[in-house]
Scaffold this motif. Sequence first.
Motif, short mmCIF file in Angstrom:
data_model
loop_
_atom_site.label_atom_id
_atom_site.label_comp_id
_atom_site.label_asym_id
_atom_site.label_seq_id
_atom_site.Cartn_x
_atom_site.Cartn_y
_atom_site.Cartn_z
N TYR A 195 12.16 -15.84 2.81
CA TYR A 195 10.90 -15.87 2.43
C TYR A 195 10.56 -15.09 1.18
N ALA A 196 9.37 -15.21 0.78
CA ALA A 196 8.75 -14.42 -0.50
C ALA A 196 7.41 -14.04 -0.09
N VAL A 197 7.07 -12.71 -0.61
CA VAL A 197 5.91 -12.04 -0.54
C VAL A 197 5.30 -11.98 -1.81
N SER A 198 4.37 -12.30 -2.34
CA SER A 198 3.84 -12.10 -3.75
C SER A 198 2.17 -12.27 -3.68
N GLY A 199 1.90 -11.88 -5.08
CA GLY A 199 0.53 -12.03 -5.38
C GLY A 199 0.16 -11.16 -6.52
N PRO A 200 -1.20 -10.78 -6.62
CA PRO A 200 -1.45 -9.92 -7.85
C PRO A 200 -0.52 -8.62 -8.21
N ALA A 201 -0.19 -8.46 -9.27
CA ALA A 201 0.72 -7.13 -9.64
C ALA A 201 0.33 -6.06 -8.95
N VAL A 202 0.90 -5.00 -8.38
CA VAL A 202 0.62 -3.75 -8.13
C VAL A 202 0.51 -2.91 -9.35
N ALA A 203 -0.30 -1.70 -8.94
CA ALA A 203 -0.47 -0.80 -10.28
C ALA A 203 0.92 -0.45 -10.64
N VAL A 204 0.93 -0.51 -12.33
CA VAL A 204 2.07 0.05 -12.73
C VAL A 204 2.66 1.29 -12.35
N GLY A 205 3.72 1.74 -12.00
CA GLY A 205 4.27 2.83 -11.40
C GLY A 205 4.07 2.98 -9.79
N LYS A 206 3.43 2.05 -9.17
CA LYS A 206 3.29 2.25 -7.84
C LYS A 206 4.50 1.15 -7.17
N ASP A 207 4.89 1.94 -5.76
CA ASP A 207 5.71 1.20 -4.93
C ASP A 207 5.09 -0.15 -4.32
N ALA A 208 5.61 -1.10 -3.97
CA ALA A 208 5.05 -2.15 -2.98
C ALA A 208 5.55 -2.22 -1.68
N ALA A 209 4.66 -2.02 -0.70
CA ALA A 209 5.02 -2.08 0.76
C ALA A 209 4.34 -3.18 1.37
N TYR A 210 5.01 -3.62 2.34
CA TYR A 210 4.63 -4.71 3.33
C TYR A 210 5.52 -4.84 4.55
#
Length: 251
Positions: A98-113
């Motif tokens: 699978y893939a999780v995706s969407g609008p870019a998170v803020a630059v320098g921030k981690d992505a958690a899901y």
Amino acid sequence: MFRATPARLYLRAPLVVSAALAVSLATAGSAVAHVEVEAKGATALAENVEVSFTAETESAAAGITRLEVILPAGIGPGDVVYKSGPAGWELTRTARGYAVSGPAVAVGKDAAYAVVVRQLPEARSLAFKTLQTYGDGRVDRWIELEKAGAGHGNSAPVLEVGPAAPGARPLASATTPPAATTPVPSASVTSAPAAQGADAKDEPGNAGEEIRRKEAESSSAVAKVIVGAVLLALVLAGAVLWFRRRGGEES
């Protein structure tokens, strides 16, 4: 009575520099971003397990827009349900996961899901190979499986799994959706158009060029640490010689 003169104190400086250099070299190769995975109650054959991922950012120019996961054996795309993640992100099933995706998170921030897995397979550990895409098209591939005694800067996130509970039984396999790119909406996240997936060049089997690039970047970082430490050692050595000459003149 013994007194530590400035000259004696500065004579110890090279030892301090050497120790700092050793620590820098030991940590330079591992100080890179990665993807982490964790789950409470991660035991073999456990049902409806919430699995959380945190993708650390490695770019100072663009935010994370997509995380594609290659599921380990025993977990199919139909076994995964999206629970939560960055604002506007959604889950899309693929042929291999699978893939999780969407609008870019803020630059320098981690992505958690987080996702919910219908049932964990019977295994001691599960590797969730991940392709991490940024808004500028950069792709970091966390797909390598570490061997004992070897460290890799692009290791796949691995979930440790405990023994099955008494009486636990395998469930019937879930039916995989007919369309590999069917979006899976989440009740807690507003749906938004998914970012485009990684193309054929982003396959783990063809990741050699990207891996070589990451190794080159890592080597460059180590070289900068070494050059900086050498310059610092030269400056301190000059200070030591100056204090020695001054001490001789005063005596």
